[in-house]
Motif scaffolding. Structure first.
Motif, PDB file in Angstrom:
ATOM      1  N   ALA A  95       1.666   7.153  -0.325  1.00 43.36           N
ATOM      2  CA  ALA A  95       2.264   8.344  -0.938  1.00 43.36           C
ATOM      3  C   ALA A  95       1.180   9.326  -1.389  1.00 43.36           C
ATOM      4  O   ALA A  95       1.310  10.544  -1.198  1.00 43.36           O
ATOM      5  CB  ALA A  95       3.151   7.929  -2.116  1.00 43.36           C
ATOM      6  N   ASP A  96       0.103   8.806  -1.963  1.00 45.80           N
ATOM      7  CA  ASP A  96      -0.999   9.684  -2.368  1.00 45.80           C
ATOM      8  C   ASP A  96      -1.686  10.310  -1.162  1.00 45.80           C
ATOM      9  O   ASP A  96      -2.057  11.488  -1.190  1.00 45.80           O
ATOM     10  CB  ASP A  96      -2.020   8.886  -3.189  1.00 45.80           C
ATOM     11  N   ASP A  97      -1.850   9.522  -0.101  1.00 47.45           N
ATOM     12  CA  ASP A  97      -2.512  10.023   1.102  1.00 47.45           C
ATOM     13  C   ASP A  97      -1.731  11.174   1.735  1.00 47.45           C
ATOM     14  O   ASP A  97      -2.306  12.059   2.361  1.00 47.45           O
ATOM     15  CB  ASP A  97      -2.676   8.880   2.108  1.00 47.45           C
ATOM     16  N   LEU A  98      -0.405  11.145   1.552  1.00 46.30           N
ATOM     17  CA  LEU A  98       0.455  12.201   2.088  1.00 46.30           C
ATOM     18  C   LEU A  98       0.624  13.362   1.104  1.00 46.30           C
ATOM     19  O   LEU A  98       1.429  14.267   1.348  1.00 46.30           O
ATOM     20  CB  LEU A  98       1.831  11.627   2.441  1.00 46.30           C
ATOM     21  N   ASP A  99      -0.115  13.313  -0.031  1.00 48.34           N
ATOM     22  CA  ASP A  99       0.018  14.319  -1.090  1.00 48.34           C
ATOM     23  C   ASP A  99       1.459  14.420  -1.581  1.00 48.34           C
ATOM     24  O   ASP A  99       1.966  15.500  -1.875  1.00 48.34           O
ATOM     25  CB  ASP A  99      -0.450  15.695  -0.592  1.00 48.34           C
ATOM     26  N   ALA A 100       2.108  13.263  -1.672  1.00 48.23           N
ATOM     27  CA  ALA A 100       3.511  13.230  -2.103  1.00 48.23           C
ATOM     28  C   ALA A 100       3.743  12.015  -2.998  1.00 48.23           C
ATOM     29  O   ALA A 100       4.529  11.124  -2.658  1.00 48.23           O
ATOM     30  CB  ALA A 100       4.436  13.195  -0.887  1.00 48.23           C
ATOM     31  N   PRO A 101       3.070  11.934  -4.149  1.00 45.56           N
ATOM     32  CA  PRO A 101       3.286  10.779  -5.032  1.00 45.56           C
ATOM     33  C   PRO A 101       4.731  10.641  -5.486  1.00 45.56           C
ATOM     34  O   PRO A 101       5.178   9.538  -5.814  1.00 45.56           O
ATOM     35  CB  PRO A 101       2.351  11.067  -6.217  1.00 45.56           C
ATOM     36  N   TRP A 102       5.470  11.748  -5.470  1.00 46.84           N
ATOM     37  CA  TRP A 102       6.883  11.706  -5.853  1.00 46.84           C
ATOM     38  C   TRP A 102       7.726  10.887  -4.874  1.00 46.84           C
ATOM     39  O   TRP A 102       8.858  10.504  -5.184  1.00 46.84           O
ATOM     40  CB  TRP A 102       7.450  13.128  -5.896  1.00 46.84           C
ATOM     41  N   SER A 103       7.184  10.606  -3.678  1.00 44.72           N
ATOM     42  CA  SER A 103       7.970   9.939  -2.645  1.00 44.72           C
ATOM     43  C   SER A 103       7.903   8.418  -2.723  1.00 44.72           C
ATOM     44  O   SER A 103       8.524   7.732  -1.909  1.00 44.72           O
ATOM     45  CB  SER A 103       7.486  10.375  -1.258  1.00 44.72           C
ATOM     46  N   LEU A 104       7.146   7.859  -3.692  1.00 44.87           N
ATOM     47  CA  LEU A 104       6.958   6.411  -3.735  1.00 44.87           C
ATOM     48  C   LEU A 104       8.288   5.668  -3.831  1.00 44.87           C
ATOM     49  O   LEU A 104       8.543   4.711  -3.078  1.00 44.87           O
ATOM     50  CB  LEU A 104       6.050   6.038  -4.904  1.00 44.87           C
ATOM     51  N   ILE A 112       0.823  -1.215   0.000  1.00 44.02           N
ATOM     52  CA  ILE A 112       0.000   0.000   0.000  1.00 44.02           C
ATOM     53  C   ILE A 112       0.861   1.271   0.000  1.00 44.02           C
ATOM     54  O   ILE A 112       0.336   2.363   0.228  1.00 44.02           O
ATOM     55  CB  ILE A 112      -0.980   0.012   1.192  1.00 44.02           C
ATOM     56  N   PHE A 113       2.147   1.143  -0.261  1.00 44.36           N
ATOM     57  CA  PHE A 113       2.995   2.335  -0.356  1.00 44.36           C
ATOM     58  C   PHE A 113       2.495   3.326  -1.413  1.00 44.36           C
ATOM     59  O   PHE A 113       2.524   4.540  -1.180  1.00 44.36           O
ATOM     60  CB  PHE A 113       4.443   1.944  -0.646  1.00 44.36           C
ATOM     61  N   PRO A 114       2.060   2.867  -2.596  1.00 47.98           N
ATOM     62  CA  PRO A 114       1.551   3.854  -3.569  1.00 47.98           C
ATOM     63  C   PRO A 114       0.379   4.666  -3.024  1.00 47.98           C
ATOM     64  O   PRO A 114       0.268   5.871  -3.284  1.00 47.98           O
ATOM     65  CB  PRO A 114       1.124   2.978  -4.761  1.00 47.98           C
ATOM     66  N   SER A 126      -8.561   2.349   6.559  1.00 47.28           N
ATOM     67  CA  SER A 126      -7.910   3.375   5.738  1.00 47.28           C
ATOM     68  C   SER A 126      -6.443   3.004   5.601  1.00 47.28           C
ATOM     69  O   SER A 126      -5.931   2.126   6.315  1.00 47.28           O
ATOM     70  CB  SER A 126      -8.023   4.760   6.382  1.00 47.28           C
ATOM     71  N   VAL A 127      -5.758   3.663   4.689  1.00 47.74           N
ATOM     72  CA  VAL A 127      -4.342   3.355   4.456  1.00 47.74           C
ATOM     73  C   VAL A 127      -3.523   3.617   5.706  1.00 47.74           C
ATOM     74  O   VAL A 127      -2.737   2.768   6.152  1.00 47.74           O
ATOM     75  CB  VAL A 127      -3.808   4.188   3.269  1.00 47.74           C
TER      76      VAL A 127
END
Length: 452
Positions: free
Chosen positions: A275-284, A270-272, A399-400
């Motif tokens: 990352a979205d939940d943290l508003d940081a998709p770049w961090s995946l 669930i890392f992807p 939730s994630v």
């Protein structure tokens, strides 16, 4: 040490400083990895180098196969099914590979399976070069690779105690872990570049070349034949290994601890979404790298591990800390703090792994080492697979973030329960444990020589 001749005060001061470095230098040196196994055993050097190139190449394929399947099918379900086709061959052939490692020359088993794995990389390359690459061969090849890994890994694990002195086994475990961590960081990084700019074929081609190099190094290992009274692989032999593990409660505890930690606190699936939940998709990518980075930091400063003797306590404390680090990763709102927590978790997992491996290698008789290595393979391979299912299912229901922090707390509670249920694990001391003492005495005896 002899005193210096008169008039040699300056020279003597230099010698003293070299032989007895300042306390700060000694403390720094004590943190560095213990390279004694590398220096003392040519076979360990060959095995380490062969593993290093193989791990690097394997991580190229580890990234390339799901990427290719995504490109061919566009289905998340199709990509997720890769794990399903891996787990059964790993269990079946892992147990059989353990029995096989006790009944034949371990070097031959390692070399032949390594060559077969290289052939699978060639098949991946051939499929990619087709005008219209097919998706079904990817599943077949992944399942075959899982089976070959199950056959090979017990032999790889069980050959180390034969080529490394007994007191150097913790250092050897740390060095082997470092080899894996470097590959886990460098391999995916290069794979991303290759997939973006060169294409899949280069990832598979480089992987095939690394297998050729590792096979060339493997054939130079000294023969590692089975014991003269070794039995052929059988269900009875596998059962004998399982009974031995069950009767060794401290050993059983290491398996249970590892499965518990991975089942409840391994949320990589669930890392992807995290990352979205943290508003940081770049961090995946950084999330995937954070765990091996933390592990690598421990390996690079692992000199202290050779001075720890209460291995059971170290395993328990590290697994509990892994759970707490994952709990924090689910709680903290800042992506950089999440990455820091994941790196801390990776460090804790590495500490646990070093001392689990030391307990296995220092106490299990050679005639059972392969079968027990097969059980070990299941403990550290099946747990992560189940952990992916647990984290994804809990995230769907809750939730994630809840899936991450709740899994960490469940891990901590599970480790605490196991500590109470298995006091022998908590009490284990490599200096006094009867099995460790017996193995140390056996290794200290000179090898029998043939009559002249």
């Amino acid at each position: 040490m002899r005193c210096p001749p008169a008039g040699a005060a300056a020279r003597w001061s230099v010698v003293t400083e070299k032989d007895h470095p300042p306390p700060r230098s000694r403390r720094a040196a004590a943190l560095l990895p213990d390279l004694t196994p590398w220096r003392s055993s040519p076979d360990f050097r060959r095995l380490w180098c062969a593993g290093a190139v193989t791990v690097f190449g394997s991580f190229l394929t580890f990234v390339a196969v799901p990427f290719q399947l995504k490109e061919l099918t566009g289905s998340t379900l199709a990509v997720g099914a890769m794990g399903a086709v891996e787990i059964v061959p790993l269990i079946v052939f892992g147990l059989y590979g353990g029995a096989l490692a006790d009944s034949m020359d371990r070097r031959k088993l390692i070399v032949w399976t390594e060559a077969a794995l290289g052939l699978l990389s060639v098949l991946l390359l051939v499929n990619t070069l087709l005008p219209d690459p097919l998706s079904w061969p990817l599943y077949v090849i992944v399942a075959a690779a899982s089976a070959l890994t199950g056959l090979q890994r017990p032999a790889l694990d069980s050959i180390v105690p034969r080529i490394v002195p007994h007191d150097q086994l913790p250092a050897a475990s740390a060095l082997n872990a470092l080899r894996w961590q470097v590959g886990a960081i460098a391999g995916p990084a290069l794979a991303g570049v290759l997939l973006a700019y060169a294409g899949l074929r280069w990832a598979y081609a480089i992987d095939a070349v690394t297998y050729a190099v590792s096979v060339a190094l493997g054939v130079r290992l000294a023969p590692s034949p089975a014991s003269h009274d070794a039995e052929k692989p059988s269900l009875r032999g596998i059962g004998e290994g399982a009974r031995y593990a069950w009767n060794r409660k401290e050993l059983l505890g290491t398996y249970a601890i590892d499965v518990t930690a991975m089942l409840f606190a391994f949320p990589m699936a669930i890392f992807p979404f995290l990352a979205d939940d943290l508003d940081a998709p770049w961090s995946l990518g950084l999330m995937y790298a954070a765990l091996p980075v933390g592990s690598c930091l421990v390996s690079l400063t692992s000199g202290w591990t050779s001075r720890v003797h209460r291995h059971g306590r170290a395993v328990l404390f590290a697994a509990a800390a892994w759970g707490l680090a994952m709990t924090a990763a689910g709680w903290v709102p800042n992506v950089w703090l999440v990455l820091l927590c994941l790196a801390a978790a990776g460090a804790c997992d590495m500490v646990s792994g070093i001392f689990r491996s030391a307990m296995w290698n220092q106490t299990i008789p050679d005639e059972l080492r392969g079968r027990l290595a097969g059980i070990e393979l299941l403990s550290y391979s099946v747990g992560p697979q189940l952990g992916q299912v647990r984290s994804g299912g809990m995230a769907a229901v809750t939730s994630v973030r809840t899936s991450v922090w709740a899994g960490g707390l469940l891990c901590f509670a599970g480790v605490a329960a196991l500590a109470l249920a298995l006091p022998k694990l908590l009490a284990y001391d490599a200096r006094t444990n009867e099995h460790a003492v017996r193995m140390r005495a056996a290794r200290a005896q000179p090898e029998p020589t043939a009559a002249a």
